[in-house]
Design an enzyme around this catalytic site. Structure first.
Site, PDB file in Angstrom:
ATOM      1  N   LYS A   1       1.001  -1.128   0.172  1.00 52.63           N
ATOM      2  CA  LYS A   1      -0.411  -0.048  -0.191  1.00 52.63           C
ATOM      3  C   LYS A   1       0.410   1.580   0.052  1.00 52.63           C
ATOM      4  CE  LYS A   1      -3.890  -1.615   0.615  1.00 52.63           C
ATOM      5  NZ  LYS A   1      -5.274  -0.811  -1.058  1.00 52.63           N
TER       6      LYS A   1
ATOM      7  N   SER B   1       1.011 -10.320  -0.170  1.00 52.30           N
ATOM      8  CA  SER B   1       0.973  -8.167  -0.142  1.00 52.30           C
ATOM      9  C   SER B   1       0.938  -7.467   1.065  1.00 52.30           C
ATOM     10  CB  SER B   1      -0.935  -7.960  -0.685  1.00 52.30           C
ATOM     11  OG  SER B   1      -1.740  -8.818  -0.123  1.00 52.30           O
TER      12      SER B   1
END
Length: 515
Positions: A53, A311
């Site tokens: 992110k 992720s």
């Protein structure tokens, strides 16, 4: 679209490494051997904030002019995006306000504050926090940094794919057959698809979502964006009800397939990452690995090379207990069975002889009558579904009534931890399973709301470190009041499921039959 995003991603690559790392692309030899293909892991869990992110947030914020920087940025998030925005703003010397639900675990709030962000706790859910963040934009002129529905954020996430293709040559990979991407709102998926399809069009881009949070898959199937009525909470990093407009536009043109995986499969993938790398991704972070495994069950993968995006790794320590409980089921390495055995000396020993030399992971016993007893047993397997079916057949051949509970969510979440049965004369009990935001006093609030009119005859509460608690609740509902109760529950706003007819309930009552 491809050339436009390719240019954006190239420009993003000139910015994001001020704060982000070029993460490793690593072999997964154990998983590769099991699946019969070559599996590569893109380790975004090794970023400074343990998530990809940071890339998109920094790319967005770095392009603000001086006036916008002075007014500051705002974001609504309870997790990885919050930390990415906070660190990006800190590096650029820009004030950042992160609006987080009051249910956000303290570890994430503290992380945002340690990175220089101002954490504002508002509401019980993401939608409440998002609405308040939008108010700050309107009142103070702050810039909203959206977690996924923004072209600059998407371009920042696309640098992940740019790295992957650059890292293939040192690994002697001539053709990457597919990349498996976790999906919430779709920002990472759109960025990766845009770069991959521009530079390696033969590589498939596979969207991976939880079975209970598949907003992108549902949108692509419907040909339009849809809003899910509810989403599962286990993989909280992708618990999004509606895909972003721009990610959906990109995905509709470029994504090859969408697949879903279960909570158990996600837990098994977390365990796979631990076994491979001694790393512990969060549930959303393990979706790519779970997706590769599911794909291998559906297709001939011999000789193929796949990449799974790992992720993120911002998992609450409390959740590891739940992950460990469910990982065996996710790999079909454990069977949960409800079995009726004779209530007489030696029955347990005889039953274990039928199981053979398999390990028993748990054994719960409930006296039912002078003639029979009901047991809930967990059994380790090495042969997957075929071995489970053979074991059940063998028990039934010996006249044991057996009910397979391995895929029953209520059994796995509640019944395996309960003992008891129906009290004499309790024939008006109806069973409901609830989820409600976890905050101080939440359980009391729940009891005040639900138990103010009808008697609570059963109550089992369990939380595995998430922002939501889970309750199994029995209510005594006189004849004709079931519909009235449903209406009241709808008005209270709690997510609930009716479970009175669930076979796991019969296991608890001690009245199960062979199925």
């Amino acid at each position: 679209m491809l050339s436009q995003y390719a240019k954006r991603i190239e420009l993003a690559a000139m910015r994001v490494y001020d704060v982000a790392s070029i993460t490793p692309l690593e072999e997964a030899p154990k998983l590769s051997a099991r699946l019969g293909c070559r599996v590569l892991l893109k380790r975004e869990d090794t970023q400074p904030v343990h998530s990809f992110k940071l890339r998109g947030a920094y790319n967005k914020i770095a392009q603000l002019d001086d006036a916008a920087r002075a007014r500051g940025v705002v974001a609504a998030s309870a997790g990885n995006h919050a930390q990415g925005v906070a660190l990006a703003a800190q590096r650029l010397g820009i004030p950042a306000t992160i609006v987080m639900p009051r249910t956000t675990p303290a570890i994430k709030v503290d992380s945002v504050r340690s990175l220089g962000g101002r954490a504002v706790l508002f509401g019980d859910a993401f939608d409440d926090a998002s609405a308040h963040a939008q108010e700050l934009v309107e009142q103070r002129g702050m810039t909203m940094v959206h977690p996924y529905d923004d072209a600059d954020v998407i371009a920042g996430q696309g640098t992940v794919a740019r790295e992957i293709l650059q890292q293939l040559a040192p690994l002697r990979v001539r053709q990457l057959d597919a990349v498996f991407v976790c999906v919430g709102g779709g920002g990472l998926l759109a960025g990766i698809a845009a770069w991959i399809k521009h530079h390696s069009p033969k590589t498939q881009v596979i969207c991976v979502e939880p079975e209970d949070s598949n907003c992108m898959g549902a949108a692509l199937a419907a040909g339009r964006r849809v809003r899910l009525q509810q989403v599962g909470l286990f993989a909280d990093g992708v618990a999004v009800r509606q895909a972003g407009a721009e990610p959906y536009r990109v995905a509709r043109a470029l994504v090859d397939a969408c697949i879903t995986v279960s909570v158990d499969e996600i837990c098994a993938a977390i365990r796979d990452m631990f076994n491979e790398k001694r790393a512990v991704p969060e549930p959303a972070g393990a979706l790519g690995v779970a997706g590769v495994k599911r794909w291998a069950q559906m297709h001939d993968v011999t000789g193929k090379t796949y990449c799974a995006i790992v992720s993120g790794a911002n998992i609450n320590f409390d959740r590891l207990r739940h992950v460990a409980e469910r990982a065996e089921l996710g790999d079909d390495a454990e069977a949960l069975l409800a079995v009726t055995i004779p209530e007489k000396p030696g029955s347990f020993k005889r039953f274990l002889k039928q199981i053979g030399r398999r390990a028993v992971t748990e054994f719960n016993y409930r006296y039912s009558s002078p003639s029979e007893a009901h047991v809930f047993v967990g059994i380790k397997l090495s042969g997957g579904l075929a071995e489970r079916a053979a074991l059940i057949d063998a028990l039934r051949e010996q006249a044991y009534p057996v009910l397979d509970m391995s895929g029953n969510e209520m059994a796995k979440m509640h019944v395996r931890f309960m003992v008891g049965g129906r009290a004499p004369g309790l024939y008006d009990e109806h069973l409901f399973r609830f989820e409600f935001p976890e905050r101080p006093g939440a359980c009391l609030d729940f009891l005040d709301a639900v138990g103010s009119r009808w008697n609570i005859s059963l109550f089992h509460y369990r939380n595995h470190g998430a922002a939501y608690g889970r309750v199994l609740c029995g209510l005594q509902l006189p004849r004709g009041q079931v519909g009235e109760c449903r209406k009241s529950l709808d008005e209270l706003g709690y997510e609930y499921w009716e479970e009175t007819s669930n076979p796991a309930y019969q296991v608890f009552l001690g009245t199960q039959a062979e199925s």
